[in-house]
Design a protein around this motif. Structure first.
Motif, mmCIF file in Angstrom:
data_model
loop_
_atom_site.group_PDB
_atom_site.id
_atom_site.type_symbol
_atom_site.label_atom_id
_atom_site.label_comp_id
_atom_site.label_asym_id
_atom_site.label_seq_id
_atom_site.Cartn_x
_atom_site.Cartn_y
_atom_site.Cartn_z
ATOM 1 N N LYS A 47 74.089 77.078 -30.433
ATOM 2 C CA LYS A 47 75.365 77.343 -29.918
ATOM 3 C C LYS A 47 75.476 78.915 -29.570
ATOM 4 O O LYS A 47 76.046 79.452 -28.720
ATOM 5 N N LYS B 162 73.657 80.368 -27.022
ATOM 6 C CA LYS B 162 73.992 80.008 -25.597
ATOM 7 C C LYS B 162 75.186 80.962 -25.301
ATOM 8 O O LYS B 162 75.053 81.346 -24.091
ATOM 9 N N ALA B 163 76.161 81.019 -26.201
ATOM 10 C CA ALA B 163 77.096 81.979 -25.931
ATOM 11 C C ALA B 163 76.829 83.482 -25.789
ATOM 12 O O ALA B 163 77.294 83.935 -24.592
ATOM 13 N N GLU B 164 75.951 83.819 -26.354
ATOM 14 C CA GLU B 164 75.400 85.351 -26.247
ATOM 15 C C GLU B 164 74.763 85.522 -24.780
ATOM 16 O O GLU B 164 75.085 86.641 -24.227
#
Lengths: 572, 463
Positions: A173, A176-178
């Motif tokens: 998660k 994915k954001a980074e």
């Protein structure tokens, strides 16, 4: 074209009694082992298949064919999607053994990287076992992204990851954001479940949750479908794709064989799902139907008759005269090339015996190919299938969910409010069913096998030895671990996971390859040479190939003596 | 092919890409198969055992049997005692081996299963029949590599089985016996070592010995426990030997040192006998410790090798070579390439161990001091270096073929595993004759490449 009729020279009097064979197989086992194995060795009844103890724990200490959950997740459904960069989180071995060892052939378009050629893992060391591996995993993902810039990254867990409690889903998660790309995690630790089958389920869940449905733009095609549970071993998916294209049917996505991440993203935009390997992918088929309204049917492109039947079934579903006519044309054309080869090979091998112990659908599908050339299946069984693959989906409600299966998440799926668009109206579906069409159905292996044939789940090494000893099959379909055991006993063995690096065997052209391959294996001279001449022939009859050269020296005592010795003491 | 691999080298510390090693248990399983009548047993999830059996089978194309404790989640939580006990009961009842060699996996190591306690309990409960033996090695996959796993199992053989019987020195000298610990080499190599030893006329115990186990003839019969392998009695008697010759720092020296410590058997620690000098050293050691003369036949073999080295020298001289593989193999091979006047440019192993870098650097100090020598490396790094400065030849296991293909480099398969060719199953690489075979393979690869790629005017009939 008339084909030679079945002529068995030897009377079938010595056919073994399956019940006695079963007893013989179980005899040596300790009581507890015998009791468990007895439930996995079944005398078939095609009318009402008896219950088989499939998908149960492997008994410690018996030599099994089975692998683990990680192997299942890395090997099928998720693993073969070629442009997802996959990182195995764990010690080096698991990723290493899974590296290019399944033959998921791919032809990526130019500019696309085939990550199947890479083995990436976190090479977990003792430090990470003690202090946790999340940090190393995070760094590994960053490094992978910096080097390769993939569209998507999948993280696969191995045994220690679950035990030390690394939270790979949170890592995914955060990454994915980074990174701004799809990063997904699969908790497929090897010890979960009783075989690779659990890993298939986990891969199904992850691919469904994280990929399917990300792109709503369908491929432009009049008839559009997915082939599910087809892994392009030896190029099978290409044969199927070519055949369907000839008929005018477009395949959006083959899950998972020569398939890209982008293709999987839009696999929910099709009109129909055809399920090849029911065991490994029925979950996705079910979930796609529930969420998007795509009906699924069982298909089988292994065997000429099976392929023709499948094509007709698909045509019937699409309900188009044009397509139906085209399908008949294609079948007729394909059969022109196939028939003479099949007839020739059938004439040589009619009545010979095959046994199949492999996979979760292949031990069933390949029966059709052997039957095409008149061979008989004396026994068969899967390596990791469940009861429904043997007895048919009708038994699903009666399958007891045990602790091992309960480990694997069952996704709760509902109809997507915006995207649930059934291909057919309920009335059309009912009409098809009334016409004998069956949806979401798989009748299993046993209904197609003869009465009293032995069905053996997860056959053990000992049972395989007994089976060969008693049935003396002419050929066995199995996997790499059994192949050379079987061949040392003088019986040719076809690997039905890797196809022994040949193939394709799917569809009509593939069937021809398979007939020829079986013919090659059954007619090879190798097995005939096993006994050396000095062990089989009376010494006096040993052929002296060059004896004539000695003719001129007949009067010579020395030559005479040599000849005498060569002929084993009898003067020729 | 390998389209994601670029010449630009970015920092990488956490991500292993295209490893040049695998995990400990497969090495332990392979070593165990070198004991006569042995069932290797993998204590963990059955996937490990399946992977190891599959991969060994692909390398040998022979039956590879082994059992597993087949852990499920329950065993992972409550410990593997029940699984081990049931496994041993099944193994001895169904398959009846003389000995079971247990190795652990990351799973059973993480939960801390105590194997000696389990063996003790099984013995007390009569699960292990009288006269049968169970040994074990700890081989967590998060430590070492397949090579250390092999070494651990060979050391376990010494720990559990070797004994000094208390015979006097005079008694032992009556029929002196030498131990040979051959290392992680193929059955054909072990067979060749035994041939050389026989030529020398030395009485030896070679363990582990997979010849006659993993190179069986086709005779229409399957035997789970074939005639080959070092017997329990032989390994036991290793404690009474006058000396040990151990081949390979990583795979064999630990067991030799253990034997010295346990039974006071002195050891000669050599490198694998690949190439001229290392074979010389092996034969010399056999001569010295066995108290025998070197027969003329071996001298002739050596002479033929040397003759070929002279005849074909021009094709080897100065060629840049990349080598990847297991540390003992790579050290010995580097030595041979130096003997051929080749120039090793990149020399890597996936395993860890400072000895590797020290030893290879020492071997290369005069001939190729600029070579990159790395332990704990991988094939991705090697490929990137090759992209930056190419080589004339690549030597490694089958996984290297992708690099060779895409970079159009002549390629010689060497080491473990070889998954796509047959020669290693039958023909040795050790000894003078083995060196000739390696040389022929290198020569063929270089000249085939030249014949395929060169302009017509330099395409020559005679080389």
């Amino acid at each position: 074209m008339s084909e030679p009729t079945h002529t068995l020279t030897a009377p079938d009097l010595a056919a073994p009694d399956p019940a006695a064979v079963k007893a013989e197989m179980l005899k040596i086992y300790p009581a507890k082992t015998a009791k468990k194995r007895a439930k996995q060795i079944i005398l078939n009844d095609p009318e009402t298949p008896p219950e088989i103890g499939a998908n149960s724990r492997t008994i410690p200490g018996i030599i099994t064919q089975r692998g683990c959950t990680y192997a299942g997740c890395r090997g099928v459904v998720l693993g073969p999607i070629y442009d997802i960069l996959q990182i195995t989180h764990g010690p080096v071995g698991c990723g290493f053994y899974a590296w290019l060892s399944r033959r998921n052939l791919v032809r990526p378009p130019a500019g696309s990287t085939n990550y199947l050629q890479y083995c990436m893992n976190t090479d977990m060391q003792e430090d990470q076992i003690v202090f946790g591996g999340e940090k190393k995993l995070t760094q590994a993902i960053r490094e992978a992204y910096a080097i390769f810039k993939p569209k998507a990254i999948a993280i696969l867990a191995t045994c220690p990851v679950g035990l030390i409690g690394d939270d790979i889903h949170t890592v995914a998660k955060l990454m994915k954001a980074e990174l701004g790309i799809n990063v997904m995690a699969f908790s497929c630790e090897g010890y979960k479940g009783v075989s690779q089958s659990a890993g298939h389920h986990i891969a199904n869940n992850g691919v469904f949750k994280n990929i399917i449905g990300l792109d709503d733009k369908p491929d432009e095609a009049e008839f559009n479908m997915n082939i599910l549970g087809e892994y392009n071993i030896g190029g099978d998916a290409w044969e199927i794709d070519t055949l369907l294209r000839k008929c005018g049917i477009h395949v959006t996505s083959t899950l998972s064989g020569d398939v890209s991440y982008d293709q999987v993203k839009k696999s929910h935009t099709v009109m129909l799902n055809g399920v090849m390997c029911h065991r490994s992918i029925n979950y996705i088929a079910e979930m796609m139907e529930k969420k998007f309204g795509i009906p699924w049917i069982k298909v089988n492109f292994i065997g000429a008759e099976a392929t023709a039947k499948t094509l007709r079934k698909i045509a019937k579903f699409f309900d188009s005269k044009k397509l139906t006519d085209r399908v008949e044309e294609v079948i007729a054309q394909e059969m022109i090339a196939l028939r003479p080869v099949r007839a020739e090979i059938k004439a040589r091998h009619q009545g010979k015996k095959a046994a199949l112990f492999v996979g979760g659908s292949r031990a069933h599908h390949y029966q059709d190919l052997f039957r095409d050339i008149g061979m008989e299946i004396v026994s068969a069984g899967y390596e990791f299938a469940h009861r429904d693959d043997y007895e048919g989906r009708k038994v699903l409600p009666t399958i007891k969910v045990d602790a091992d299966s309960r480990n694997i998440e069952e996704l709760h799926v509902e109809a997507d409010p915006a995207r649930f668009k059934p291909t057919k109206t309920p009335e059309q579906m009912e009409a098809l069913k009334a016409g004998g069409f069956s949806f979401k159905d798989y009748e299993g292996m046993m209904v197609e096998m003869k009465k009293s044939t032995l069905v053996i789940d997860d056959i053990t090494h000992h049972e395989m030895e007994k089976l060969i000893e008693i049935y003396k099959p002419d050929i066995i379909g199995s996997g790499i671990k059994d192949k050379f055991v079987i061949e040392k006993m003088g019986v040719p063995c076809k690997q039905l996971h890797s196809y022994d690096y040949s193939g394709p065997y799917a569809a009509f052209a593939g069937a021809v390859n398979f007939y020829r391959e079986v013919d090659r294996m059954l007619t090879t001279k190798v097995w005939k040479y096993i006994t050396p001449p000095w062990e089989k022939a009376p010494l006096a009859s040993v052929e002296l190939v060059h004896a004539s050269k000695l003719g001129g020296a007949k009067k010579n005592g020395e030559a005479k003596a040599w000849r005498k010795a060569a002929a084993g003491g009898e003067e020729a | 092919m390998l389209d994601g691999t670029t010449a630009e080298i970015k920092p990488r510390e956490a991500l292993r890409i295209n490893p040049a090693k695998t995990c400990q248990p497969i090495g332990a399983m392979y070593a165990a198969l070198g004991i006569h009548g042995c069932m290797p047993h993998s204590h963990g999830s059955q996937g490990c055992c399946a992977y190891h059996r599959s991969h060994l089978t692909r390398h040998f194309k022979e039956p590879v049997v082994a059992t597993s404790s087949s852990f499920t989640e329950g065993a992972s939580v409550f410990g593997g005692l029940a699984n081990m006990t049931q496994a041993l009961s099944n193994i001895f009842t169904i398959y009846d081996p003389k000995i079971v060699a247990v190795h652990t996996t990351c799973l059973s190591e993480v939960i801390g299963d105590d194997i000696p306690m389990m063996i003790k309990k099984a013995t007390e409960e009569g699960i292990i029949p009288a006269g049968k033996v169970v040994i074990h090695a700890n081989t967590p996959s998060f430590v070492g590599s397949h090579v250390t796993g092999f070494a651990s199992m060979v050391t376990a053989m010494v720990k559990y089985l070797s004994e000094s019987s208390g015979k006097t020195e005079a008694q032992l000298k009556d029929e002196p016996q030498l131990n040979i610990i051959p290392g992680y080499i193929d059955p054909a190599d072990m067979r060749e070592l035994k041939r050389i030893i026989k030529e020398m006329g030395v009485k030896t115990v070679l363990f582990p010995d997979t010849s006659g186990v993993l190179d069986l003839p086709q005779d229409g019969r399957y035997r789970m426990f074939p005639s080959g392998g070092a017997t329990i009695e032989q390994i036991k008697s290793a404690g009474d030997s006058v000396g040990t010759i151990a081949l390979g720092h990583f795979a064999s020296h630990p067991a030799a040192e253990k034997l010295d410590e346990k039974c006071n058997v002195p050891c000669a620690l050599l490198e694998l006998p690949y190439g001229l000098t290392n074979t010389d050293r092996f034969i010399h050691a056999l001569r010295n410790h066995g108290g025998v003369d070197v027969p003329g036949t071996l001298g002739e073999e050596r002479g033929r090798l040397l003759d070929a080295m002279g005849d074909m020298h021009q094709y080897f001289h100065g060629k840049r070579v990349a080598i990847a593989g297991d540390p003992d193999h790579v050290i010995a091979l580097t030595q041979f390439l130096v003997e051929l006047d080749m120039k090793p440019a990149y020399v890597i192993t996936g395993s860890s161990g400072n000895h590797f870098e020290q030893r290879v650097t020492e071997i290369l100090k005069d001939q190729a001091p600029e070579a990159i020598v790395k332990q704990n490396s991988d094939l991705f790094a090697l490929h990137q270096w090759i992209k930056n400065q190419p080589v004339d030849l690549l030597i490694g296991n089958t996984y290297c073929k992708y690099i060779a293909h895409v970079e159009k480099i002549p390629f010689v398969r060497f080491g473990f595993p070889v998954l796509d060719r047959m020669g290693h199953r039958y023909f040795p690489g050790v000894g003078y004759m083995g060196a000739l075979r390696l040389m022929e393979k290198i020569n063929d690869a270089l000249l085939d490449h030249k014949d395929r790629e060169c302009p017509e005017e330099t395409f020559e009939l005679i080389q």
